[in-house]
Design an enzyme around this catalytic site. Sequence first.
Site, mmCIF file in Angstrom:
data_model
loop_
_atom_site.group_PDB
_atom_site.id
_atom_site.type_symbol
_atom_site.label_atom_id
_atom_site.label_comp_id
_atom_site.label_asym_id
_atom_site.label_seq_id
_atom_site.Cartn_x
_atom_site.Cartn_y
_atom_site.Cartn_z
ATOM 1 N N GLY A 1 1.070 -1.124 -0.138
ATOM 2 C CA GLY A 1 0.052 0.024 0.270
ATOM 3 C C GLY A 1 0.721 1.157 -0.144
ATOM 4 O O GLY A 1 0.314 2.286 -0.272
ATOM 5 N N LYS A 2 2.068 1.125 0.213
ATOM 6 C CA LYS A 2 2.979 2.323 0.398
ATOM 7 C C LYS A 2 2.450 3.248 1.309
ATOM 8 O O LYS A 2 2.265 4.642 1.077
ATOM 9 C CB LYS A 2 3.412 2.775 -1.014
ATOM 10 C CG LYS A 2 4.141 1.690 -1.824
ATOM 11 C CD LYS A 2 4.970 2.017 -2.985
ATOM 12 C CE LYS A 2 5.443 0.979 -3.723
ATOM 13 N NZ LYS A 2 4.854 -0.233 -4.367
ATOM 14 N N ARG A 3 1.682 2.970 2.284
ATOM 15 C CA ARG A 3 1.256 3.900 3.433
ATOM 16 C C ARG A 3 2.107 4.904 4.001
ATOM 17 O O ARG A 3 3.297 4.481 4.411
ATOM 18 C CB ARG A 3 0.153 3.317 4.176
ATOM 19 C CG ARG A 3 -1.047 2.628 3.339
ATOM 20 C CD ARG A 3 -1.860 3.616 2.574
ATOM 21 N NE ARG A 3 -3.208 2.971 2.305
ATOM 22 C CZ ARG A 3 -3.390 2.644 0.613
ATOM 23 N NH1 ARG A 3 -2.250 2.945 0.102
ATOM 24 N NH2 ARG A 3 -4.498 2.039 0.522
#
Lengths: 307, 307
Positions: free
Chosen positions: A105-107
């Site tokens: 998600g590369k949050r």
Amino acid sequence: MSFDVLQDQIKAKKNPTAAILGAGPDDIPPHIFKQHTARYGETLEAAAEAALEFHLGLIDALADIVPAIALSCAYFEALGWRGMRALETVIAYAKEKGLFVIADGKRADLGGSAAAYSAAWLGETAVGGSACPVFSADCLTLGGYMGSDAIKPFLKDCTERDKCAFVLTRTPNPSAREFQDLVSGDRQVYTAMGDLIQRWGRGTAGKYGYQALGAVVGGTQPSLLKPLRRRLDKTFFLVSDPAARGGVSADVRWAFDELGRGAMISDSRSILRAWSKAGGDGTNYQDAARGAAEQLRDELRRLITIF
Amino acid sequence: MSFDVLQDQIKAKKNPTAAILGAGPDDIPPHIFKQHTARYGETLEAAAEAALEFHLGLIDALADIVPAIALSCAYFEALGWRGMRALETVIAYAKEKGLFVIADGKRADLGGSAAAYSAAWLGETAVGGSACPVFSADCLTLGGYMGSDAIKPFLKDCTERDKCAFVLTRTPNPSAREFQDLVSGDRQVYTAMGDLIQRWGRGTAGKYGYQALGAVVGGTQPSLLKPLRRRLDKTFFLVSDPAARGGVSADVRWAFDELGRGAMISDSRSILRAWSKAGGDGTNYQDAARGAAEQLRDELRRLITIF
């Protein structure tokens, strides 16, 4: 704790592959797609149902070969809430089948927002006195630009719930150099990020010596991997090999430690797209994915011995 | 094009405020929360319904005062697909009420995944021959760590659809300094990011001279804002003022150009939380939010004249 669960599964399957899942419009075999558009029309509902069927089928095909899947959240988000509902089902099914699930998600966020992302992907959301599981992945990818404030809430869930996370460090894309390769003192910016990751993860090392915070490292050049492996000796690597579409590069071995641990290779979507590469109509997508995953596994077994 | 739509709305309401929405468990007035848990139990469904009601109420209260809302996606994501469904409804309702909607998702990815995120938030998702709108915000926050490859797909939707985006540059949290304040050559890393943002946005300037790619800038120290405003003369700023909980800092004026344009202030959740700060039971949350928004607007009007 930390990456022990993943390392154990890699060892059990003798395969350090994370199969990238998450399908764009052209990735789904036409017969699946048409079946759902026939029912729902050309809608997000049809697309979400098609993505769900495709991914459950891929998981069935791959579950005894790969230890882990990395789900590109973006493709599900592009289908709106119906896509996110499909993603919840896909994650639950993959875990049921014994797969380690990385939500790619590369949050990144701060304070309460970071805690909310962590609850969504690694922890649970409190509703009154009840703790509700949400997406419940085993691992999440993160951005580290904002520093430890943006990492700590995730690290808390990692240590309390036996989860882990990867932080973007050196990505495989051409434009990574615009920012990540800037020089700061005696290091490049990506090395500075790597040093921070290892510092932030302090005190979370498991039985294999790797901390709960790993690093996303793209590319397999020895000039990149060798010094990074030496320097970040407690940091697990998720390595994307841009060459993997046509067989893995022998240089991926530099991502592993001397016991063949501490790294896993993502497949650059070669497994997901094996059916279209084979030139067929996609009805055999499960066999094609299985074949591609076995091939990558066997290549990696020749390059790396996992103790 | 670019930030023209937002600047026009700021001018029309004489108010450069973005009200931050997105509610954690304690942010929702108990009477709303209880109404839904009474019906659905302590579930994500109840929490999502409560969040939906609260946000629609806030939008009703704020629509004639603020030009824009910034929705923290994380709080909706923490409620799973039901939260994302609520978010879709909130965005549609806010746009119907004439508000400019910033999705504060801090998204970042490459290639097809970046295009998928852009489709989700700014563009449309193609399903067969049909283009399906998804979350349809006006603006999205992004991470720039991966360089232009991670920005271009968004910039394409920005220019084709009259949207815009903010990229994280200097964030307001204490640990921002761990990475963003590293020195590279004659600049700090956050200035290097700012320079990249302005370069990536080249050719997208609208009638006010601002490009489609803005910068998230946290903090109001003149030593930060003055040089950054001068250097990034085509870059619109989204400024978070950590002091805004108790009234805005006079230094925010340094974020604006000499015509009072090119920046907007986010309120650090003071509007959303006004009811609990007032010490009441939350039944008056709309009045409280309205009062806080009016107060912030009036303070900003004293500091900045918008031409």
